[in-house]
Scaffold this motif. Structure first.
Motif, PDB file in Angstrom:
ATOM      1  N   ARG A   1       0.844  -1.203   0.000  1.00 49.92           N
ATOM      2  CA  ARG A   1       0.000   0.000   0.000  1.00 49.92           C
ATOM      3  C   ARG A   1       0.879   1.253   0.000  1.00 49.92           C
ATOM      4  N   ALA A   2       0.402   2.288  -0.630  1.00 52.67           N
ATOM      5  CA  ALA A   2       1.188   3.513  -0.841  1.00 52.67           C
ATOM      6  C   ALA A   2       1.632   4.141   0.462  1.00 52.67           C
ATOM      7  N   ALA A   3       0.773   4.115   1.465  1.00 48.87           N
ATOM      8  CA  ALA A   3       1.120   4.741   2.741  1.00 48.87           C
ATOM      9  C   ALA A   3       2.278   4.018   3.412  1.00 48.87           C
ATOM     10  N   ASP A   4       2.321   2.703   3.264  1.00 52.55           N
ATOM     11  CA  ASP A   4       3.438   1.944   3.837  1.00 52.55           C
ATOM     12  C   ASP A   4       4.730   2.217   3.075  1.00 52.55           C
ATOM     13  N   GLN A   5       4.637   2.329   1.760  1.00 56.71           N
ATOM     14  CA  GLN A   5       5.822   2.646   0.964  1.00 56.71           C
ATOM     15  C   GLN A   5       6.374   4.018   1.350  1.00 56.71           C
ATOM     16  N   GLN A   6       5.492   4.961   1.608  1.00 55.73           N
ATOM     17  CA  GLN A   6       5.936   6.287   2.041  1.00 55.73           C
ATOM     18  C   GLN A   6       6.591   6.217   3.413  1.00 55.73           C
ATOM     19  N   ALA A   7       6.052   5.383   4.294  1.00 56.05           N
ATOM     20  CA  ALA A   7       6.655   5.208   5.613  1.00 56.05           C
ATOM     21  C   ALA A   7       8.070   4.669   5.493  1.00 56.05           C
ATOM     22  N   ALA A   8       8.272   3.686   4.595  1.00 60.13           N
ATOM     23  CA  ALA A   8       9.603   3.127   4.387  1.00 60.13           C
ATOM     24  C   ALA A   8      10.559   4.168   3.809  1.00 60.13           C
ATOM     25  N   TRP A   9      10.046   5.026   2.948  1.00 58.65           N
ATOM     26  CA  TRP A   9      10.876   6.095   2.369  1.00 58.65           C
ATOM     27  C   TRP A   9      11.384   7.018   3.477  1.00 58.65           C
ATOM     28  N   TYR A  10      10.498   7.381   4.398  1.00 57.23           N
ATOM     29  CA  TYR A  10      10.913   8.228   5.519  1.00 57.23           C
ATOM     30  C   TYR A  10      11.951   7.524   6.387  1.00 57.23           C
ATOM     31  N   ALA A  11      11.722   6.247   6.670  1.00 58.60           N
ATOM     32  CA  ALA A  11      12.676   5.512   7.510  1.00 58.60           C
ATOM     33  C   ALA A  11      14.044   5.454   6.842  1.00 58.60           C
ATOM     34  N   ASP A  12      14.063   5.208   5.549  1.00 58.24           N
ATOM     35  CA  ASP A  12      15.331   5.158   4.824  1.00 58.24           C
ATOM     36  C   ASP A  12      16.023   6.515   4.827  1.00 58.24           C
ATOM     37  N   LEU A  13      15.250   7.565   4.616  1.00 53.71           N
ATOM     38  CA  LEU A  13      15.822   8.916   4.612  1.00 53.71           C
ATOM     39  C   LEU A  13      16.457   9.244   5.958  1.00 53.71           C
ATOM     40  N   LEU A  14      15.766   8.938   7.031  1.00 56.44           N
ATOM     41  CA  LEU A  14      16.215   9.363   8.352  1.00 56.44           C
ATOM     42  C   LEU A  14      17.283   8.445   8.952  1.00 56.44           C
ATOM     43  N   PHE A  15      17.198   7.160   8.688  1.00 56.90           N
ATOM     44  CA  PHE A  15      18.142   6.230   9.308  1.00 56.90           C
ATOM     45  C   PHE A  15      19.328   5.862   8.411  1.00 56.90           C
ATOM     46  N   ASN A  16      19.162   5.909   7.102  1.00 64.55           N
ATOM     47  CA  ASN A  16      20.238   5.517   6.189  1.00 64.55           C
ATOM     48  C   ASN A  16      20.817   6.709   5.432  1.00 64.55           C
ATOM     49  N   ARG A  17      19.985   7.381   4.671  1.00 60.33           N
ATOM     50  CA  ARG A  17      20.489   8.441   3.792  1.00 60.33           C
ATOM     51  C   ARG A  17      21.004   9.656   4.561  1.00 60.33           C
TER      52      ARG A  17
END
Length: 465
Positions: free
Chosen positions: A234-250
């Motif tokens: 679902r799109a909302a979950d994909q957006q959540a993963a994008w935020y997690a990647d931005l904040l914890f990895n990128r």
């Protein structure tokens, strides 16, 4: 049976840190872990602090012999800032520490073990934390760079691989968001400033390293990279993963490897009113500090879903933008808080580095499979502990790494966490990761079966499964 062969000159070994192995003998100054243990020993598992460790300071010759016994051709550890520098303001060194590190490096080199030295492994000197707030202060950024330059000059003829920081996001998370590292604050804006200052310290040290033009040496950084997987598509979950990647990895990967600060990150910080104090000169320093290799630490995946419950904390954390999620169909390690086992994450990390970060040379700087002393059991009639659980899981992860290398990943080595069971922050010795068990009562090193397998892997550069 399939045979998995790794590239020529592949680095096989383990990772550790000075604070977790050396002990406190003749140490010039306390670090924040010494300070915190004195203040709140109850925060540490069974009250054990870093004074009870593997005592590498006194036993390094024995330990290097054990490295050779399990086939290591390389080993990563760290210099302790609080050991090497006697006076932080003047930069005066402790001569005992200089002698120790030279002897330790010489012993490794003489035994065919390539030392890879890290400058900071969560061990801020206590004096600098109390006086300036540690990396809350840009004064400490400059003192760190002075320390780094001292280390480069003292040991640069013996160390070919230098690392500025191990997992620089962890002091930010632990010390300023989630209360599992000293100074135990919960302040989102201060967390972002500390993170920025660490990135700046890294960049200044990288520039100083290149200015010294040491022969046949490289500099890099070690980051803990955790892919973010969603509950579903679902799109909302994909957006959540994008935020997690931005904040914890990128947040660290982009500035330190690509020399770019993500615009989306800047916008998020502005939205949350947590933008750090910067200058144009500092940003130029960060975006021009070129590293030559990357270390990647991987243990468990991150699983997230779109936030459904109201965010209740009174300070910013990345979880403003998502909720953590447990995969109901996942595999879990019964010996480490039921953490999920997902070997394919290694492949995903490798492809991300290949495709989005210039395929920079990198090595698996930590991969650890935790057990506890009870699950490992007692030594057999030959004096060896059976930790076959660890070996079987390591094979699964290495198969995924091998697949990534075949698909173009530029990986040059694997270091397992850790060499000898070592003290691990507030968990002390709750979890065991080593090739050797440490007997806390006697200090004896007891061999484990995994080390026998690893030696065959390291010496042959291949394994079958």
């Amino acid at each position: 049976m399939t045979k998995y062969t790794f590239p020529d000159n592949f680095k096989w070994g383990a990772a550790a840190s000075g604070i977790q192995t050396e002990g406190n003998t003749n140490k010039a100054n306390d670090n924040i872990w010494d300070l915190w243990h004195k203040q709140a020993p109850e925060r540490f598992y069974r009250g054990i602090g870093s004074d009870l460790v593997t005592d590498t300071y006194n036993r390094y010759q024995e330990d290097v012999a054990l490295m050779k016994q399990v086939g290591f051709n390389s080993f990563r550890t760290s210099i302790q800032w609080s050991r090497l520098i006697k006076d932080f303001e003047t930069g005066e060194v402790c001569q005992d520490a200089v002698a120790f590190y030279h002897a330790y490096l010489d012993e490794m080199i003489a035994n065919g073990v390539e030392p890879m030295m890290n400058l900071y492994h969560f061990d801020m000197p206590a004096e600098l934390q109390q006086k300036y707030g540690g990396f809350e202060s840009k004064k400490v950024v400059d003192l760190y760079v002075d320390y780094a330059v001292t280390a480069f000059k003292l040991f640069g003829n013996k160390v070919k691989y230098w690392i500025t920081f191990n997992e620089p996001i962890v002091p930010v998370e632990g010390g300023y968001l989630y209360d599992f590292h000293y100074p135990c604050k919960k302040d989102g804006k201060l967390a972002v400033q500390v993170g920025y200052n660490i990135i700046l310290a890294h960049a200044k040290a990288v520039h100083a390293f290149h200015q010294l033009a040491l022969a046949d040496t490289q500099i890099g950084v070690v980051l803990n990279l955790t892919p973010s997987y969603t509950r579903d598509d679902r799109a909302a979950d994909q957006q959540a993963a994008w935020y997690a990647d931005l904040l914890f990895n990128r947040s660290f990967l982009d500035p330190m490897v690509k020399n770019e600060i993500p615009q989306e990150l800047c916008e998020l910080f502005a939205e949350q009113n947590i933008t750090p104090e910067t200058t144009s000169e500092e940003l130029e320093c960060i975006t021009s500090a070129k590293i030559q290799f990357l270390g990647v630490n991987y243990y468990v995946p991150r699983r997230v879903k779109a936030r459904e419950a109201e965010y209740e904390l009174d300070h910013f954390t990345p979880e403003v933008y998502f909720e953590n999620y447990i995969n109901p169909n996942g595999r879990f390690n019964p010996y480490r808080d039921n953490n999920e086992i997902l070997p394919t994450a290694i492949y995903d990390i490798a492809m991300n580095v290949r495709d989005n970060y210039g395929n920079i040379p990198w090595f698996l700087a930590e991969i650890g499979i935790a057990m506890d002393e009870e699950s490992e059991g007692k030594p057999d009639e030959n004096g060896i502990i059976d930790d076959s659980f660890r070996t079987e899981l390591m094979k699964e992860h290495l198969i995924q790494l091998h697949r990534a290398i075949e698909d173009g990943a530029n990986c040059f080595g694997v270091h397992q966490w850790t060499f000898i069971d070592n003290w691990s922050w507030t968990n002390s010795f709750k979890r065991r990761y080593g090739f050797y068990r440490l007997d806390l009562a006697t200090g004896d090193r007891i061999a484990k079966k995994h080390g026998v397998w690893f030696k065959e892997l390291a010496l042959s550069n291949c394994f079958e499964d």
